[in-house]
Scaffold this motif. Sequence first.
Motif, PDB file in Angstrom:
ATOM      1  N   ASN A  33     -11.035  -1.704  -1.728  1.00  0.00           N
ATOM      2  CA  ASN A  33      -9.556  -2.194  -2.561  1.00  0.00           C
ATOM      3  C   ASN A  33      -9.230   0.040  -2.912  1.00  0.00           C
ATOM      4  OD1 ASN A  33     -11.258  -2.773  -4.803  1.00  0.00           O
ATOM      5  ND2 ASN A  33      -9.540  -2.077  -6.618  1.00  0.00           N
ATOM      6  N   ARG A  56      -9.505   1.755   0.264  1.00  0.00           N
ATOM      7  CA  ARG A  56      -7.995   1.612   0.854  1.00  0.00           C
ATOM      8  C   ARG A  56      -6.979   2.561   0.016  1.00  0.00           C
ATOM      9  NH1 ARG A  56      -4.632  -3.939   1.283  1.00  0.00           N
ATOM     10  NH2 ARG A  56      -3.961  -3.502  -1.122  1.00  0.00           N
ATOM     11  N   TYR A  57      -7.162   2.485  -1.407  1.00  0.00           N
ATOM     12  CA  TYR A  57      -6.890   2.991  -1.976  1.00  0.00           C
ATOM     13  C   TYR A  57      -6.499   5.340  -1.587  1.00  0.00           C
ATOM     14  CZ  TYR A  57      -3.400   2.962  -5.740  1.00  0.00           C
ATOM     15  OH  TYR A  57      -2.783   3.394  -7.367  1.00  0.00           O
ATOM     16  N   ASP A  83      -0.816   1.144  -5.981  1.00  0.00           N
ATOM     17  CA  ASP A  83      -1.324   0.248  -5.566  1.00  0.00           C
ATOM     18  C   ASP A  83      -0.479  -1.107  -6.773  1.00  0.00           C
ATOM     19  OD1 ASP A  83      -1.613  -2.411  -4.452  1.00  0.00           O
ATOM     20  OD2 ASP A  83      -2.962  -0.916  -3.254  1.00  0.00           O
ATOM     21  N   ARG A 107      -3.914   5.396   1.159  1.00  0.00           N
ATOM     22  CA  ARG A 107      -2.965   5.511   1.020  1.00  0.00           C
ATOM     23  C   ARG A 107      -2.955   6.495   0.141  1.00  0.00           C
ATOM     24  NH1 ARG A 107      -1.746  -1.838   0.048  1.00  0.00           N
ATOM     25  NH2 ARG A 107      -2.235  -1.924   2.626  1.00  0.00           N
ATOM     26  N   GLN A 140      -0.484  -3.981  -6.717  1.00  0.00           N
ATOM     27  CA  GLN A 140      -2.214  -4.474  -7.276  1.00  0.00           C
ATOM     28  C   GLN A 140      -2.383  -4.474  -8.053  1.00  0.00           C
ATOM     29  OE1 GLN A 140      -2.200  -7.844  -5.213  1.00  0.00           O
ATOM     30  NE2 GLN A 140      -0.610  -6.489  -4.166  1.00  0.00           N
ATOM     31  N   TRP A 154      -8.508  -7.377  -4.050  1.00  0.00           N
ATOM     32  CA  TRP A 154      -8.796  -7.571  -5.422  1.00  0.00           C
ATOM     33  C   TRP A 154      -8.682  -8.582  -5.632  1.00  0.00           C
ATOM     34  CZ3 TRP A 154      -6.754  -3.225  -7.851  1.00  0.00           C
ATOM     35  CH2 TRP A 154      -6.910  -2.208  -7.282  1.00  0.00           C
ATOM     36  N   ARG A 186     -12.645  -6.204   6.849  1.00  0.00           N
ATOM     37  CA  ARG A 186     -12.212  -6.915   5.357  1.00  0.00           C
ATOM     38  C   ARG A 186     -13.030  -7.998   5.318  1.00  0.00           C
ATOM     39  NH1 ARG A 186      -9.716  -2.444   6.979  1.00  0.00           N
ATOM     40  NH2 ARG A 186      -7.379  -2.316   6.225  1.00  0.00           N
ATOM     41  N   GLU A 195      -4.901  -9.519   2.934  1.00  0.00           N
ATOM     42  CA  GLU A 195      -5.246  -7.546   2.847  1.00  0.00           C
ATOM     43  C   GLU A 195      -5.345  -8.735   1.079  1.00  0.00           C
ATOM     44  OE1 GLU A 195      -6.121  -4.911   5.220  1.00  0.00           O
ATOM     45  OE2 GLU A 195      -5.025  -3.917   4.009  1.00  0.00           O
ATOM     46  N   ASP A 196      -4.674  -8.065   0.275  1.00  0.00           N
ATOM     47  CA  ASP A 196      -4.576  -7.404  -0.779  1.00  0.00           C
ATOM     48  C   ASP A 196      -5.771  -8.618  -1.393  1.00  0.00           C
ATOM     49  OD1 ASP A 196      -2.447  -5.986  -0.316  1.00  0.00           O
ATOM     50  OD2 ASP A 196      -1.049  -6.408  -0.447  1.00  0.00           O
ATOM     51  N   ASP A 197      -5.648 -10.234  -0.870  1.00  0.00           N
ATOM     52  CA  ASP A 197      -6.585 -11.149  -1.747  1.00  0.00           C
ATOM     53  C   ASP A 197      -8.445 -10.207  -1.817  1.00  0.00           C
ATOM     54  OD1 ASP A 197      -3.884 -12.410  -3.508  1.00  0.00           O
ATOM     55  OD2 ASP A 197      -4.429 -14.380  -2.467  1.00  0.00           O
TER      56      ASP A 197
END
Length: 239
Positions: free
Chosen positions: A70, A73-74, A86, A77, A88, A173, A143, A168-170
């Motif tokens: 995460n 990815r942060y 984010d 972004r 999440q 995160w 991932r 992907e979020d799960d």
Amino acid sequence: MQPIFAVGDIHGQIDELHKVLDQIDADDAAGSTVVFCGDLVDRGPDSRAVIDTLMQGQADGKPWVVLIGNHDRYLLRYLEDAAFQDPQTSRPLYYTDPPIGGDKTLRSYGVDTQPSRWPEDVQADAREAVPQAHRDWLAALPRIHETDDQIFVHAGLRPGIALGDQVEDDLLWIREPFLSDRTDWGRLVVHGHTALDRPQLYSNRLNLDGGAGYGRPLVPALLFGDETFVLEGRGRSRL
């Protein structure tokens, strides 16, 4: 049945990464696949060197699998939007806020992150400083990684959802309900993301985030069938 090494969240701790790579090289299973479970950047002092090291290892043909976390990815972004937050996160946070630790990542690229500077100026400098090769490499990281005996992922899996339907979020995160769930996934789930004092083995999962992002040692694991070891000091210890 092949041995496989796994490494949890590195968080910019380049000295810890070098220590772990030396431990792996000294083990009898050296040369086996190594899976890095994401969160390569933020909080620690030298995220740039961590990325350089892992990229170079792959370029040299080392059998290294690197997953995205995460925090990784942060960073991507943030480079697109200085105001990105984010959803999440447990509360609204910008990438450069201390709980995220992105300011330390940017400083490893030579970016001036003094609070007196306009956020847009800091981000503009970051876009210039972070090589496109680093951004492309991070964006292409998988991932999830599967073997016959393990499922490697950064954060975990959502119970009740088929592996192929996980979002992907799960994967990047999730904490609850994954951490308290005892679902048998048919293979050991190897993950990081939730910091502990040291790696911990449960009935259905192995948490490798020993808190390197908070100054604790980075401890690699060796997985061999249904046996799990950590590499500490001069050798293996069974979990």
